[in-house]
Design an enzyme around this catalytic site. Sequence first.
Site, mmCIF file in Angstrom:
data_model
loop_
_atom_site.group_PDB
_atom_site.id
_atom_site.type_symbol
_atom_site.label_atom_id
_atom_site.label_comp_id
_atom_site.label_asym_id
_atom_site.label_seq_id
_atom_site.Cartn_x
_atom_site.Cartn_y
_atom_site.Cartn_z
ATOM 1 N N ASP A 56 0.845 -1.199 0.000
ATOM 2 C CA ASP A 56 0.000 0.000 0.000
ATOM 3 C C ASP A 56 0.879 1.247 0.000
ATOM 4 O O ASP A 56 1.110 1.865 1.038
ATOM 5 C CB ASP A 56 -0.929 -0.024 1.225
ATOM 6 N N LYS B 100 0.531 -7.774 -3.090
ATOM 7 C CA LYS B 100 -0.772 -7.247 -3.511
ATOM 8 C C LYS B 100 -0.611 -5.781 -3.898
ATOM 9 O O LYS B 100 -0.032 -4.991 -3.164
ATOM 10 C CB LYS B 100 -1.765 -7.372 -2.361
ATOM 11 N N ASP C 45 -5.536 -6.103 -6.717
ATOM 12 C CA ASP C 45 -6.712 -5.916 -5.858
ATOM 13 C C ASP C 45 -7.467 -4.656 -6.294
ATOM 14 O O ASP C 45 -7.342 -3.607 -5.673
ATOM 15 C CB ASP C 45 -6.217 -5.811 -4.407
ATOM 16 N N LYS D 71 -10.906 -4.823 -7.048
ATOM 17 C CA LYS D 71 -12.306 -4.988 -6.604
ATOM 18 C C LYS D 71 -13.303 -4.445 -7.619
ATOM 19 O O LYS D 71 -14.082 -3.530 -7.317
ATOM 20 C CB LYS D 71 -12.532 -4.309 -5.245
ATOM 21 N N PHE D 72 -13.307 -5.046 -8.805
ATOM 22 C CA PHE D 72 -14.216 -4.564 -9.851
ATOM 23 C C PHE D 72 -15.682 -4.774 -9.463
ATOM 24 O O PHE D 72 -16.048 -5.799 -8.878
ATOM 25 C CB PHE D 72 -13.942 -5.285 -11.174
ATOM 26 N N HIS D 73 -16.518 -3.793 -9.821
ATOM 27 C CA HIS D 73 -17.954 -3.878 -9.534
ATOM 28 C C HIS D 73 -18.673 -3.000 -10.559
ATOM 29 O O HIS D 73 -18.654 -1.777 -10.455
ATOM 30 C CB HIS D 73 -18.221 -3.375 -8.108
ATOM 31 N N ASP D 74 -19.309 -3.633 -11.552
ATOM 32 C CA ASP D 74 -19.957 -2.876 -12.632
ATOM 33 C C ASP D 74 -20.890 -3.844 -13.362
ATOM 34 O O ASP D 74 -21.126 -4.965 -12.876
ATOM 35 C CB ASP D 74 -18.865 -2.319 -13.564
ATOM 36 N N ASN E 44 -20.605 -7.082 -18.555
ATOM 37 C CA ASN E 44 -19.679 -6.950 -19.678
ATOM 38 C C ASN E 44 -18.442 -6.134 -19.289
ATOM 39 O O ASN E 44 -17.314 -6.503 -19.621
ATOM 40 C CB ASN E 44 -20.406 -6.296 -20.863
ATOM 41 N N THR E 45 -18.655 -5.047 -18.577
ATOM 42 C CA THR E 45 -17.541 -4.169 -18.197
ATOM 43 C C THR E 45 -16.575 -4.885 -17.252
ATOM 44 O O THR E 45 -15.353 -4.815 -17.418
ATOM 45 C CB THR E 45 -18.106 -2.892 -17.524
ATOM 46 N N THR F 239 -13.938 -5.580 5.623
ATOM 47 C CA THR F 239 -13.700 -5.690 7.076
ATOM 48 C C THR F 239 -13.958 -4.371 7.800
ATOM 49 O O THR F 239 -14.050 -4.339 9.024
ATOM 50 C CB THR F 239 -12.257 -6.155 7.367
ATOM 51 N N ARG G 215 -2.969 -9.819 12.415
ATOM 52 C CA ARG G 215 -2.041 -9.135 13.312
ATOM 53 C C ARG G 215 -1.315 -10.143 14.188
ATOM 54 O O ARG G 215 -1.908 -10.721 15.111
ATOM 55 C CB ARG G 215 -2.805 -8.141 14.211
ATOM 56 N N GLN H 126 -7.282 -1.602 12.064
ATOM 57 C CA GLN H 126 -8.034 -2.841 11.854
ATOM 58 C C GLN H 126 -8.820 -3.180 13.122
ATOM 59 O O GLN H 126 -8.331 -2.973 14.234
ATOM 60 C CB GLN H 126 -7.108 -4.011 11.488
ATOM 61 N N GLY I 147 -0.281 -6.274 5.673
ATOM 62 C CA GLY I 147 0.348 -5.031 5.225
ATOM 63 C C GLY I 147 1.351 -4.524 6.227
ATOM 64 O O GLY I 147 2.486 -4.997 6.307
ATOM 65 N N ARG I 148 0.914 -3.555 7.042
ATOM 66 C CA ARG I 148 1.831 -2.834 7.924
ATOM 67 C C ARG I 148 2.675 -3.689 8.867
ATOM 68 O O ARG I 148 3.838 -3.332 9.116
ATOM 69 C CB ARG I 148 1.055 -1.744 8.678
#
Length: 234
Positions: free
Chosen positions: A13, A35, A62, A64-67, A70-71, A121, A182, A191, A211-212
């Site tokens: 990130d 990622k 990552d 996170k497609f949402h449409d 077809n798109t 989350t 964690r 988180q 991540g961190r």
Amino acid sequence: MNKVEKPVIVALDYPAQAPALEMAARLDPAKCRVKVGKELFTREGPAIVEALQKRGFDLFLDLKFHDIPNTVAKAVRAAAELGVWMVNVHASGGRRMMEAALNELAQVSGNTKLIAVTVLTSMERSDLAEIGLDIEPLEQVRRLAKLTKDSGLDGVVCSAQEAQMLREEISGDFDLVTPGIRPAWAAAGDQRRILTPADAIRVGSSYLVVGRPITQAEDPAQAVEAVLSEVASV
Ligand SMILES: O=C(O)c1cc(=O)[nH]c(=O)n1[C@@H]1O[C@H](COP(=O)(O)O)[C@@H](O)[C@H]1O
């Protein structure tokens, strides 16, 4: 137990390519995957994907497609053509969207995994109520994970706290990709619903998105080793 090869996915990130590649240089592609999310990809585009792959990393894109179906299908195809190891969509886009994405993926060579996000989350019951879903997050995760499985995808992103319930309800090969990890030695930060690496694996997580605790460690490679040895102890 659903132990997989290289279960640790390090969330890169970062706002730009330079710090992301600096971190990658401190990690071993034989020990972990990486990622790339919306901020880094929006700024740097496919170049960051190619640079990380050149260094030998399996990459989870990552976005996170949402449409409409077809798109999303075409976007998933574009990701697969970059040769990424994993890509994701929002399960709430529905069955037709997920099936269209899967069909498109089948036309691309390679074996990119397609998974779906259930409930983020960061969302609580009150957030779901505001968008018209008057149910517990756990129940919504259950519904969306079943729909994802029925649509033929490889797995879901969910909190490790939901992993046990999903392992009981969904049989067969199904990846549970879980953030909010964690180790005991790391700060929880923002988180909320967290689990240690060992507990996450114990309840059925396949892949741990971390991540961190790794990227802010003094020695990131050693932090990866520490997570892996926790996982190995299960
Ligand atoms: O899709 C994700 O990766 C994700 C989904 C989710 O519900 N919660 C969540 O924290 N994540 C991501 O998981 C990573 C967790 O990073 P750390 O909290 O630093 O370990 C971040 O890249 C988040 O964007």
